[in-house]
Design a protein around this motif. Sequence first.
Motif, PDB file in Angstrom:
ATOM      1  N   UNK A  33       0.832  -1.198   0.000  1.00  0.00           N
ATOM      2  CA  UNK A  33       0.000   0.000   0.000  1.00  0.00           C
ATOM      3  C   UNK A  33       0.873   1.257   0.000  1.00  0.00           C
ATOM      4  N   UNK A  34       2.007   1.208   0.704  1.00  0.00           N
ATOM      5  CA  UNK A  34       2.917   2.356   0.709  1.00  0.00           C
ATOM      6  C   UNK A  34       3.542   2.559  -0.668  1.00  0.00           C
ATOM      7  N   UNK A  35       3.875   1.467  -1.334  1.00  0.00           N
ATOM      8  CA  UNK A  35       4.386   1.578  -2.701  1.00  0.00           C
ATOM      9  C   UNK A  35       3.330   2.204  -3.615  1.00  0.00           C
ATOM     10  N   UNK A  36       2.083   1.764  -3.478  1.00  0.00           N
ATOM     11  CA  UNK A  36       1.007   2.307  -4.306  1.00  0.00           C
ATOM     12  C   UNK A  36       0.814   3.800  -4.031  1.00  0.00           C
ATOM     13  N   UNK A  37       0.855   4.183  -2.777  1.00  0.00           N
ATOM     14  CA  UNK A  37       0.661   5.590  -2.418  1.00  0.00           C
ATOM     15  C   UNK A  37       1.783   6.448  -3.002  1.00  0.00           C
ATOM     16  N   UNK A  38       3.012   5.988  -2.849  1.00  0.00           N
ATOM     17  CA  UNK A  38       4.166   6.821  -3.206  1.00  0.00           C
ATOM     18  C   UNK A  38       4.680   6.626  -4.623  1.00  0.00           C
ATOM     19  N   UNK A  39       4.497   5.452  -5.189  1.00  0.00           N
ATOM     20  CA  UNK A  39       5.070   5.188  -6.510  1.00  0.00           C
ATOM     21  C   UNK A  39       4.029   4.859  -7.572  1.00  0.00           C
ATOM     22  N   UNK A  40       2.812   4.560  -7.152  1.00  0.00           N
ATOM     23  CA  UNK A  40       1.767   4.246  -8.115  1.00  0.00           C
ATOM     24  C   UNK A  40       1.822   2.823  -8.636  1.00  0.00           C
ATOM     25  N   UNK A  41       2.650   1.984  -8.043  1.00  0.00           N
ATOM     26  CA  UNK A  41       2.704   0.560  -8.380  1.00  0.00           C
ATOM     27  C   UNK A  41       3.193  -0.198  -7.158  1.00  0.00           C
ATOM     28  N   UNK A  42       2.962  -1.511  -7.172  1.00  0.00           N
ATOM     29  CA  UNK A  42       3.410  -2.345  -6.059  1.00  0.00           C
ATOM     30  C   UNK A  42       3.900  -3.687  -6.601  1.00  0.00           C
ATOM     31  N   UNK A  43       4.216  -4.571  -5.703  1.00  0.00           N
ATOM     32  CA  UNK A  43       4.697  -5.897  -6.091  1.00  0.00           C
ATOM     33  C   UNK A  43       3.649  -6.643  -6.927  1.00  0.00           C
ATOM     34  N   UNK A  44       2.374  -6.463  -6.583  1.00  0.00           N
ATOM     35  CA  UNK A  44       1.321  -7.111  -7.359  1.00  0.00           C
ATOM     36  C   UNK A  44       1.272  -6.559  -8.781  1.00  0.00           C
ATOM     37  N   UNK A  45       1.493  -5.267  -8.930  1.00  0.00           N
ATOM     38  CA  UNK A  45       1.555  -4.678 -10.270  1.00  0.00           C
ATOM     39  C   UNK A  45       2.690  -5.315 -11.065  1.00  0.00           C
ATOM     40  N   UNK A  46       3.852  -5.463 -10.432  1.00  0.00           N
ATOM     41  CA  UNK A  46       4.983  -6.112 -11.102  1.00  0.00           C
ATOM     42  C   UNK A  46       4.608  -7.510 -11.562  1.00  0.00           C
ATOM     43  N   UNK A  47       3.886  -8.242 -10.718  1.00  0.00           N
ATOM     44  CA  UNK A  47       3.506  -9.597 -11.115  1.00  0.00           C
ATOM     45  C   UNK A  47       2.514  -9.567 -12.276  1.00  0.00           C
ATOM     46  N   UNK A  48       1.617  -8.591 -12.300  1.00  0.00           N
ATOM     47  CA  UNK A  48       0.695  -8.454 -13.431  1.00  0.00           C
ATOM     48  C   UNK A  48       1.461  -8.142 -14.714  1.00  0.00           C
ATOM     49  N   UNK A  49       2.431  -7.244 -14.638  1.00  0.00           N
ATOM     50  CA  UNK A  49       3.235  -6.884 -15.807  1.00  0.00           C
ATOM     51  C   UNK A  49       4.058  -8.078 -16.287  1.00  0.00           C
ATOM     52  N   UNK A  50       4.560  -8.850 -15.342  1.00  0.00           N
ATOM     53  CA  UNK A  50       5.348 -10.046 -15.656  1.00  0.00           C
ATOM     54  C   UNK A  50       4.479 -11.050 -16.421  1.00  0.00           C
ATOM     55  N   UNK A  51       3.259 -11.286 -15.917  1.00  0.00           N
ATOM     56  CA  UNK A  51       2.333 -12.214 -16.567  1.00  0.00           C
ATOM     57  C   UNK A  51       1.950 -11.708 -17.950  1.00  0.00           C
ATOM     58  N   UNK A  52       1.676 -10.433 -18.085  1.00  0.00           N
ATOM     59  CA  UNK A  52       1.333  -9.852 -19.386  1.00  0.00           C
ATOM     60  C   UNK A  52       2.477 -10.024 -20.383  1.00  0.00           C
ATOM     61  N   UNK A  53       3.708  -9.803 -19.928  1.00  0.00           N
ATOM     62  CA  UNK A  53       4.870  -9.976 -20.811  1.00  0.00           C
ATOM     63  C   UNK A  53       5.005 -11.431 -21.239  1.00  0.00           C
ATOM     64  N   UNK A  54       4.764 -12.355 -20.322  1.00  0.00           N
ATOM     65  CA  UNK A  54       4.827 -13.778 -20.666  1.00  0.00           C
ATOM     66  C   UNK A  54       3.758 -14.116 -21.699  1.00  0.00           C
ATOM     67  N   UNK A  55       2.550 -13.621 -21.478  1.00  0.00           N
ATOM     68  CA  UNK A  55       1.455 -13.922 -22.392  1.00  0.00           C
ATOM     69  C   UNK A  55       1.680 -13.318 -23.777  1.00  0.00           C
ATOM     70  N   UNK A  56       2.338 -12.170 -23.848  1.00  0.00           N
ATOM     71  CA  UNK A  56       2.673 -11.572 -25.141  1.00  0.00           C
ATOM     72  C   UNK A  56       3.647 -12.449 -25.918  1.00  0.00           C
ATOM     73  N   UNK A  57       4.348 -13.304 -25.198  1.00  0.00           N
ATOM     74  CA  UNK A  57       5.298 -14.217 -25.821  1.00  0.00           C
ATOM     75  C   UNK A  57       4.726 -15.629 -25.951  1.00  0.00           C
ATOM     76  N   UNK A  58       3.411 -15.751 -25.743  1.00  0.00           N
ATOM     77  CA  UNK A  58       2.743 -17.028 -25.910  1.00  0.00           C
ATOM     78  C   UNK A  58       2.882 -17.983 -24.739  1.00  0.00           C
TER      79      UNK A  58
END
Length: 103
Positions: A33-58
Amino acid sequence: MTDTDFETTQIEAAAFRRLLQHLMVERTDVQNIDLMINAGFCRNCLSDWYREAAEQRGITMTKDEAREAIYGMPFAQWKAQHQKEATAEQLAAFEAAQRRHGG
């Protein structure tokens, strides 16, 4: 891919691994929550981006698989070990941050 592209990718990957090390080992005290407040992303966001990148590669990846790749352990285990209940102040700051960023 040129040698320069390959080197850039290797440097970016190393920087990403260092970010994960920092967030998962060195700064477990910093709450999502502190990451979200101060940086606008958190560890869960990173995991979503990671999954999206994997899916873009099939590569099919579940949300839980992506979170484990980022957290280095199952998310439930991470939460039990490191996540604290959000305070009223954190929740208010999160809401204010969301309003500022149109969320």
